[in-house]
Design an enzyme around this catalytic site. Structure first.
Site, PDB file in Angstrom:
ATOM      1  N   ASP A  13       8.518  33.211  60.629  1.00  0.00           N
ATOM      2  CA  ASP A  13       8.930  32.692  59.317  1.00  0.00           C
ATOM      3  C   ASP A  13      10.479  32.589  59.338  1.00  0.00           C
ATOM      4  O   ASP A  13      11.061  33.006  60.487  1.00  0.00           O
ATOM      5  CB  ASP A  13       8.811  33.833  58.224  1.00  0.00           C
ATOM      6  CG  ASP A  13       9.360  33.541  56.910  1.00  0.00           C
ATOM      7  OD1 ASP A  13       8.983  32.348  56.316  1.00  0.00           O
ATOM      8  OD2 ASP A  13       9.950  34.408  56.230  1.00  0.00           O
ATOM      9  N   SER A  14      11.016  31.940  58.272  1.00  0.00           N
ATOM     10  CA  SER A  14      12.447  31.807  58.225  1.00  0.00           C
ATOM     11  C   SER A  14      13.466  32.973  58.257  1.00  0.00           C
ATOM     12  O   SER A  14      14.473  33.052  58.362  1.00  0.00           O
ATOM     13  CB  SER A  14      12.835  30.993  57.177  1.00  0.00           C
ATOM     14  OG  SER A  14      12.510  31.279  56.001  1.00  0.00           O
ATOM     15  N   CYS A  76       5.945  30.419  57.251  1.00  0.00           N
ATOM     16  CA  CYS A  76       6.914  29.910  56.235  1.00  0.00           C
ATOM     17  C   CYS A  76       6.359  28.619  55.741  1.00  0.00           C
ATOM     18  O   CYS A  76       5.878  27.671  56.335  1.00  0.00           O
ATOM     19  CB  CYS A  76       8.038  29.488  57.132  1.00  0.00           C
ATOM     20  SG  CYS A  76       9.352  28.726  56.397  1.00  0.00           S
ATOM     21  N   CYS A 187       6.088  29.948  48.424  1.00  0.00           N
ATOM     22  CA  CYS A 187       6.943  30.686  49.365  1.00  0.00           C
ATOM     23  C   CYS A 187       6.629  32.146  49.622  1.00  0.00           C
ATOM     24  O   CYS A 187       6.251  32.867  48.669  1.00  0.00           O
ATOM     25  CB  CYS A 187       8.508  30.441  48.474  1.00  0.00           C
ATOM     26  SG  CYS A 187       9.701  31.394  49.599  1.00  0.00           S
ATOM     27  N   HIS A 189       7.919  34.822  49.905  1.00  0.00           N
ATOM     28  CA  HIS A 189       8.809  35.727  49.421  1.00  0.00           C
ATOM     29  C   HIS A 189       8.086  35.968  47.689  1.00  0.00           C
ATOM     30  O   HIS A 189       8.160  37.139  47.457  1.00  0.00           O
ATOM     31  CB  HIS A 189      10.174  35.399  49.158  1.00  0.00           C
ATOM     32  CG  HIS A 189      11.236  35.407  50.185  1.00  0.00           C
ATOM     33  ND1 HIS A 189      11.053  34.717  51.162  1.00  0.00           N
ATOM     34  CD2 HIS A 189      12.166  36.665  50.475  1.00  0.00           C
ATOM     35  CE1 HIS A 189      12.222  35.072  52.068  1.00  0.00           C
ATOM     36  NE2 HIS A 189      12.655  36.225  51.688  1.00  0.00           N
TER      37      HIS A 189
END
Length: 273
Positions: A13-14, A76, A187, A189
């Site tokens: 992931d980023s 991601c 996303c 998050h």
């Protein structure tokens, strides 16, 4: 074949958001080993160009291959939208992203054929969610909304803060005006805001968490390829975590969502790959 079965799943992931995907893999595939990489030095990906995201993703895939991974999960959404299809052509490993699983479940979930997507700017501009959803059902209308403030607020730990509530209300206002009955948290998050979002959206809107759906897809994929790990070992031997920049927030964030305490978090120079 047994050594292949014992090989880890690579997840990247980023930053730290992909740990929501790791959480679901841990929960739903408890025997699997995981090598996780978070590109904390170069986060966020959501505002970067396709070329940049592709270059970063290729470097990370090269790093994960040094760990002899048997499959790769692009946790991601931005990298899934901008780089996944190209990388899938370049490597000889099973690879999947988080966009397709989330899109498929949204198609099944909607009744009024009005689906909302909240995501980073790059994911929204890629139009991948509408493309995949309308490929399955052309009658569905997809409304996208970029929510760039969510990631920094979540990484600050403000998942219940009144500021985050006000930001979320403003972001979701126009989607609710469109009468959506399904919302994709596009996303990694965003599942950490699930309770807050649910409070604003109300019971009439179904929330889709692509992290959970991705864990189900990889489970089926490993079974189909006879690659599922059928031997048990302790957590300490199963999970490895790497990042391009050691940040205390990574451990704090990880401890808040994972069912397992990260003992060692290693930093690597990803530009070398």
């Amino acid at each position: 074949m047994s050594s292949e079965k014992n090989a880890p799943i690579g997840v990247f992931d980023s930053g730290v958001g992909g740990l929501t995907v790791v959480q679901e893999i841990m929960r739903n595939l408890p025997n699997e080993h995981i090598v996780y990489f978070g590109d904390t030095a170069r986060v966020p990906y959501g505002s970067k160009s396709k070329e940049t995201v592709l270059r970063y993703s290729r470097q990370i895939v090269r790093f994960l291959k040094t760990h002899k991974v048997k499959a790769i999960v692009v946790a991601c959404n931005t990298a899934s939208a901008l780089a996944l299809d190209i990388i899938a052509e370049e490597i000889d490993l099973p690879i999947l992203g988080v966009v397709r699983p989330g899109a498929s479940v949204a198609v099944q979930a909607t009744h009024n054929k009005k689906v909302g997507v909240i995501a980073t700017e790059s994911t929204i501009h890629s139009n991948l969610y509408p493309l995949l959803i309308q490929r399955e059902d052309p009658e569905i209308t997809v409304y996208g909304k970029a929510c760039p403030l969510f990631v920094p607020l979540i990484e600050e730990g403000w998942t219940k803060d009144y500021i985050t509530v006000e930001v979320a209300k403003r972001y979701l206002e126009e989607l609710l005006e469109k009468d959506i009955d399904t919302l994709i948290m596009g996303c990694t998050h965003y599942p950490l805001l699930k309770t807050l979002l649910k409070g604003i959206l109300g019971a009439q809107v179904t929330l889709i968490n692509p992290a959970y759906e991705t864990s189900q897809v990889i489970k089926r994929m490993l079974e189909d390829l006879s690659l599922e790990n059928d031997s048990y070992c302790s957590d300490g031997e199963k999970y490895q975590f790497y990042a391009s920049d050691i940040v205390n927030k990574f451990n704090v964030f990880a401890h808040s969502i994972l069912p397992y305490d990260i003992k060692i978090m290693k930093q690597i120079l990803i530009e070398e790959y």
